[in-house]
Write a protein that holds these residues in place. Structure first.
Motif, PDB file in Angstrom:
ATOM      1  N   LEU A   3     -22.452  -7.879 -61.743  1.00 36.61           N
ATOM      2  CA  LEU A   3     -21.052  -7.983 -61.306  1.00 36.61           C
ATOM      3  C   LEU A   3     -20.587  -9.419 -61.056  1.00 36.61           C
ATOM      4  O   LEU A   3     -19.460  -9.632 -60.618  1.00 36.61           O
ATOM      5  CB  LEU A   3     -20.859  -7.164 -60.020  1.00 36.61           C
ATOM      6  CG  LEU A   3     -21.224  -5.683 -60.140  1.00 36.61           C
ATOM      7  CD1 LEU A   3     -20.976  -4.969 -58.828  1.00 36.61           C
ATOM      8  CD2 LEU A   3     -20.422  -5.017 -61.242  1.00 36.61           C
ATOM      9  N   HIS A   4     -21.427 -10.427 -61.351  1.00 38.17           N
ATOM     10  CA  HIS A   4     -21.080 -11.776 -60.911  1.00 38.17           C
ATOM     11  C   HIS A   4     -19.797 -12.302 -61.544  1.00 38.17           C
ATOM     12  O   HIS A   4     -19.116 -13.137 -60.968  1.00 38.17           O
ATOM     13  CB  HIS A   4     -22.242 -12.757 -61.144  1.00 38.17           C
ATOM     14  CG  HIS A   4     -22.496 -13.104 -62.585  1.00 38.17           C
ATOM     15  ND1 HIS A   4     -23.125 -12.247 -63.447  1.00 38.17           N
ATOM     16  CD2 HIS A   4     -22.191 -14.209 -63.302  1.00 38.17           C
ATOM     17  CE1 HIS A   4     -23.218 -12.821 -64.635  1.00 38.17           C
ATOM     18  NE2 HIS A   4     -22.652 -14.011 -64.577  1.00 38.17           N
ATOM     19  N   ASP A   5     -19.452 -11.820 -62.730  1.00 36.35           N
ATOM     20  CA  ASP A   5     -18.265 -12.339 -63.402  1.00 36.35           C
ATOM     21  C   ASP A   5     -17.128 -11.330 -63.478  1.00 36.35           C
ATOM     22  O   ASP A   5     -16.219 -11.498 -64.281  1.00 36.35           O
ATOM     23  CB  ASP A   5     -18.638 -12.795 -64.825  1.00 36.35           C
ATOM     24  CG  ASP A   5     -19.259 -14.183 -64.821  1.00 36.35           C
ATOM     25  OD1 ASP A   5     -19.122 -14.884 -63.799  1.00 36.35           O
ATOM     26  OD2 ASP A   5     -19.886 -14.559 -65.835  1.00 36.35           O
ATOM     27  N   VAL A   6     -17.185 -10.294 -62.626  1.00 34.92           N
ATOM     28  CA  VAL A   6     -16.157  -9.248 -62.707  1.00 34.92           C
ATOM     29  C   VAL A   6     -14.752  -9.850 -62.525  1.00 34.92           C
ATOM     30  O   VAL A   6     -13.777  -9.373 -63.112  1.00 34.92           O
ATOM     31  CB  VAL A   6     -16.438  -8.104 -61.685  1.00 34.92           C
ATOM     32  CG1 VAL A   6     -16.274  -8.547 -60.257  1.00 34.92           C
ATOM     33  CG2 VAL A   6     -15.567  -6.905 -61.963  1.00 34.92           C
TER      34      VAL A   6
ATOM     35  N   SER B 159     -11.616 -19.881 -60.344  1.00 37.21           N
ATOM     36  CA  SER B 159     -11.186 -18.844 -59.393  1.00 37.21           C
ATOM     37  C   SER B 159     -11.899 -17.517 -59.644  1.00 37.21           C
ATOM     38  O   SER B 159     -11.878 -16.634 -58.804  1.00 37.21           O
ATOM     39  CB  SER B 159      -9.677 -18.636 -59.477  1.00 37.21           C
ATOM     40  OG  SER B 159      -9.352 -17.974 -60.691  1.00 37.21           O
ATOM     41  N   HIS B 160     -12.596 -17.396 -60.796  1.00 35.82           N
ATOM     42  CA  HIS B 160     -13.265 -16.114 -61.069  1.00 35.82           C
ATOM     43  C   HIS B 160     -14.339 -15.819 -60.019  1.00 35.82           C
ATOM     44  O   HIS B 160     -14.620 -14.667 -59.717  1.00 35.82           O
ATOM     45  CB  HIS B 160     -13.851 -16.069 -62.491  1.00 35.82           C
ATOM     46  CG  HIS B 160     -15.188 -16.725 -62.632  1.00 35.82           C
ATOM     47  ND1 HIS B 160     -15.342 -18.050 -62.926  1.00 35.82           N
ATOM     48  CD2 HIS B 160     -16.449 -16.233 -62.505  1.00 35.82           C
ATOM     49  CE1 HIS B 160     -16.636 -18.353 -62.979  1.00 35.82           C
ATOM     50  NE2 HIS B 160     -17.330 -17.266 -62.732  1.00 35.82           N
ATOM     51  N   VAL B 161     -14.914 -16.879 -59.421  1.00 33.56           N
ATOM     52  CA  VAL B 161     -15.953 -16.659 -58.407  1.00 33.56           C
ATOM     53  C   VAL B 161     -15.346 -15.991 -57.173  1.00 33.56           C
ATOM     54  O   VAL B 161     -15.849 -14.975 -56.696  1.00 33.56           O
ATOM     55  CB  VAL B 161     -16.617 -17.994 -57.996  1.00 33.56           C
ATOM     56  CG1 VAL B 161     -17.621 -17.756 -56.887  1.00 33.56           C
ATOM     57  CG2 VAL B 161     -17.278 -18.646 -59.187  1.00 33.56           C
TER      58      VAL B 161
ATOM     59  N   GLY C   8     -22.054 -17.496 -54.241  1.00 37.29           N
ATOM     60  CA  GLY C   8     -22.837 -18.716 -54.422  1.00 37.29           C
ATOM     61  C   GLY C   8     -23.301 -18.987 -55.837  1.00 37.29           C
ATOM     62  O   GLY C   8     -24.033 -19.942 -56.063  1.00 37.29           O
ATOM     63  N   HIS C   9     -22.873 -18.194 -56.842  1.00 40.65           N
ATOM     64  CA  HIS C   9     -23.531 -18.348 -58.142  1.00 40.65           C
ATOM     65  C   HIS C   9     -23.095 -19.585 -58.939  1.00 40.65           C
ATOM     66  O   HIS C   9     -23.710 -19.918 -59.947  1.00 40.65           O
ATOM     67  CB  HIS C   9     -23.472 -17.050 -58.963  1.00 40.65           C
ATOM     68  CG  HIS C   9     -22.232 -16.832 -59.769  1.00 40.65           C
ATOM     69  ND1 HIS C   9     -21.113 -16.243 -59.259  1.00 40.65           N
ATOM     70  CD2 HIS C   9     -21.955 -17.106 -61.069  1.00 40.65           C
ATOM     71  CE1 HIS C   9     -20.191 -16.164 -60.200  1.00 40.65           C
ATOM     72  NE2 HIS C   9     -20.672 -16.686 -61.316  1.00 40.65           N
ATOM     73  N   HIS C  10     -22.021 -20.269 -58.509  1.00 43.11           N
ATOM     74  CA  HIS C  10     -21.690 -21.546 -59.153  1.00 43.11           C
ATOM     75  C   HIS C  10     -21.838 -22.729 -58.211  1.00 43.11           C
ATOM     76  O   HIS C  10     -21.346 -23.833 -58.493  1.00 43.11           O
ATOM     77  CB  HIS C  10     -20.268 -21.526 -59.739  1.00 43.11           C
ATOM     78  CG  HIS C  10     -20.186 -20.774 -61.037  1.00 43.11           C
ATOM     79  ND1 HIS C  10     -20.729 -21.255 -62.207  1.00 43.11           N
ATOM     80  CD2 HIS C  10     -19.638 -19.572 -61.344  1.00 43.11           C
ATOM     81  CE1 HIS C  10     -20.522 -20.368 -63.185  1.00 43.11           C
ATOM     82  NE2 HIS C  10     -19.862 -19.328 -62.681  1.00 43.11           N
ATOM     83  N   GLU C  11     -22.501 -22.489 -57.066  1.00 44.21           N
ATOM     84  CA  GLU C  11     -22.800 -23.609 -56.171  1.00 44.21           C
ATOM     85  C   GLU C  11     -23.954 -24.401 -56.783  1.00 44.21           C
ATOM     86  O   GLU C  11     -24.727 -23.863 -57.576  1.00 44.21           O
ATOM     87  CB  GLU C  11     -23.201 -23.084 -54.777  1.00 44.21           C
ATOM     88  CG  GLU C  11     -22.114 -22.301 -54.068  1.00 44.21           C
ATOM     89  CD  GLU C  11     -20.931 -23.165 -53.613  1.00 44.21           C
ATOM     90  OE1 GLU C  11     -20.962 -24.398 -53.840  1.00 44.21           O
ATOM     91  OE2 GLU C  11     -19.980 -22.593 -53.050  1.00 44.21           O
TER      92      GLU C  11
ATOM     93  N   ALA D   5     -30.353 -18.025 -63.870  1.00 41.36           N
ATOM     94  CA  ALA D   5     -30.338 -16.978 -64.901  1.00 41.36           C
ATOM     95  C   ALA D   5     -29.040 -17.026 -65.704  1.00 41.36           C
ATOM     96  O   ALA D   5     -29.039 -16.916 -66.937  1.00 41.36           O
ATOM     97  CB  ALA D   5     -30.506 -15.610 -64.243  1.00 41.36           C
ATOM     98  N   ASP D   6     -27.931 -17.236 -64.998  1.00 43.66           N
ATOM     99  CA  ASP D   6     -26.609 -17.295 -65.621  1.00 43.66           C
ATOM    100  C   ASP D   6     -26.537 -18.491 -66.581  1.00 43.66           C
ATOM    101  O   ASP D   6     -26.127 -18.352 -67.744  1.00 43.66           O
ATOM    102  CB  ASP D   6     -25.560 -17.439 -64.497  1.00 43.66           C
ATOM    103  CG  ASP D   6     -24.139 -17.302 -64.999  1.00 43.66           C
ATOM    104  OD1 ASP D   6     -23.938 -16.735 -66.088  1.00 43.66           O
ATOM    105  OD2 ASP D   6     -23.211 -17.763 -64.295  1.00 43.66           O
ATOM    106  N   SER D   7     -26.981 -19.664 -66.110  1.00 43.96           N
ATOM    107  CA  SER D   7     -26.929 -20.867 -66.955  1.00 43.96           C
ATOM    108  C   SER D   7     -27.810 -20.694 -68.186  1.00 43.96           C
ATOM    109  O   SER D   7     -27.431 -21.078 -69.288  1.00 43.96           O
ATOM    110  CB  SER D   7     -27.440 -22.086 -66.188  1.00 43.96           C
ATOM    111  OG  SER D   7     -26.686 -22.291 -65.054  1.00 43.96           O
TER     112      SER D   7
HETATM  113 FE   LIG Z   1     -19.575 -17.126 -63.176  1.00 40.06          FE
END
Ligand SMILES: [Fe+2]
Length: 419
Positions: free
Chosen positions: A283-286, A312-314, A336-339, A365-367
């Motif tokens: 769900l991180h990019d919902v 703003s998606h975060v 916190g996933h783009h911190e 993991a995302d990167s």
């Molecule tokens: Fe993201």
């Protein structure tokens, strides 16, 4: 347990089964006597409560069937209790899921061992055979319940650790996944004593009154968890639909969840943390649902205005998940996933250990998935280059401990990119 089974795990399962059978034969000889009435009354309740059991992540379940089995052991002896413990194999969900044959073998052995050894301890300490609240009986109840708990959860923990590729030690698996159940088990034992005393005084009919509140409580808990799962599944499906509209990201959240799990296992997270981490990954990019495709597909060449919209998606993802009761616990991970570890990330500019560790895992993991998949503005990085990029950014973008776990896992071939 995985469908493909290692020789080690199979040997373990066979040993548990044979040991269970051996203990049952011993108990059958040493403490003969079966109560037919007890077997029917307690057996029916075991069937009902076990089928309403609340499943734990990976393996194991929580139900009040343990209270009923222990009560049966106290009043009818270990042979009757062992026989009805086997009824737990008639778990409808296992048939529906077509669980492999060795799972039944393991469970059968485990039930017989836990009840059998619990029974031997109970009978050895409580020599008089009577069941009343007095010194010898209390000690027998405490120690037999303890044995039942440790054997049940301990054997499951060994199976889980043997079936996990990272081979986390069984003690670690037990401590972080099953030890927390101990207070619940104390409650189970106290309830078992109550059920047993009422049964001895009023007979089988007492079970209707003594177990009904337990069954109802368990059923409500089960319904709540089912609802949580349904809500989560619906949102995850929504994300899949959203990803499908963009030719560049289908499968992104699924792969990020896989990668995050691998890193999490290397860091020895427990199954509840792994579960939260995977759900957060799905769900991180919902929040991207509200962003225009022209912005999403141009991530690396955005004007400062468009960049703000993209970032703003975060906040939107975290707010959506934070507003739903069942996804609230993962909202902090998503925040916190783009911190970045050095504090240069967004939206809050958190630094170092201020970033939740699960968010730091999600970030790597995302990167990694973003680098190894094709984007509108560039071709995918080769695997080695993506790994190198993560390593280079240790302590800058990413948490060093997470990078270390990622590298270890990558060496094991866990991140081989799908074609
Ligand atoms: Fe993201």
């Amino acid at each position: 347990m995985a469908q493909k089974i290692s020789g080690r795990l199979l040997a373990y399962i066979l040993s548990v089964f044979l040991a269970g059978l051996g203990i049952f034969l011993y108990v059958y000889q040493a403490y003969p006597g079966i109560s037919i009435e007890g077997a029917i009354a307690f057996g029916l309740l075991v069937l009902v409560t076990d089928n309403l059991a609340v499943m734990l992540p990976k393996a194991g379940a929580v139900s009040v069937a343990g209270s009923i089995l222990m009560a049966c052991l106290f009043v009818n002896g270990p042979v009757t209790a062992s026989l009805i413990s086997i009824l737990q194999l008639l778990h409808v969900a296992d048939f529906k899921n077509r669980e492999p044959w060795y799972k039944y073998l393991f469970n059968g052995g485990q039930f017989l061992l836990a009840v059998g050894i619990g029974g031997i301890i109970f009978k050895t300490i409580n020599r008089s055979g009577a069941f009343a609240l007095q010194g010898e009986v209390v000690l027998a109840v405490v120690l037999s319940s303890l044995a039942y708990f440790v054997i049940n959860t301990g054997l499951t923990a060994i199976a889980v650790s043997a079936s996990t590729p990272e081979r986390t030690s069984a003690i670690h698996t037990w401590l972080y996944n099953y030890a927390w159940l101990f207070p619940f088990h104390i409650l189970v034992s106290i309830v078992a004593v109550g059920i047993a005393l009422l049964y001895l005084r009023f007979g089988s009919v007492s079970l209707l009154f003594s177990t009904l509140p337990l069954i109802l409580t368990q059923y409500i808990w089960l319904l709540t968890l089912r609802e949580r799962k349904a809500v989560l599944d619906n949102i995850i499906n929504m994300v899949r639909i959203m990803e499908a509209k963009d030719v560049y990201t289908p499968g992104h959240s699924r792969r990020v969840a896989q990668y995050a799990e691998k890193i999490g296992r290397e860091l020895r997270l427990n199954e509840f943390e792994i579960d939260n981490l995977k759900n957060a990954a799905y769900l991180h990019d919902v929040g991207k649902i509200q962003i225009d495709l022209s912005v999403l597909n141009n991530e690396e060449q955005l004007s400062s205005e468009a960049r703000k919209i993209f970032q703003s998606h975060v906040t939107v993802s975290a707010e959506i998940t934070g507003s739903i009761t069942y996804t609230k616990p993962i909202s902090d991970i998503i925040w916190g996933h783009h911190e970045r570890y050095d504090g240069q990330g967004y939206p809050r500019g958190l630094k170092g250990d201020e970033i939740p560790i699960l968010a730091a895992i999600l970030s790597v993991a995302d990167s990694f998935d973003a680098m190894t998949t094709k984007r509108p503005y560039r071709d995918p990085f080769p695997f080695e280059k993506a790994v190198q990029e993560i390593e280079l950014n240790s302590g800058k973008m990413y948490h060093p401990a997470v990078v270390e776990a990622f590298l270890k896992s990558a060496q094991k071939g866990n991140f081989l990119v799908e074609e």
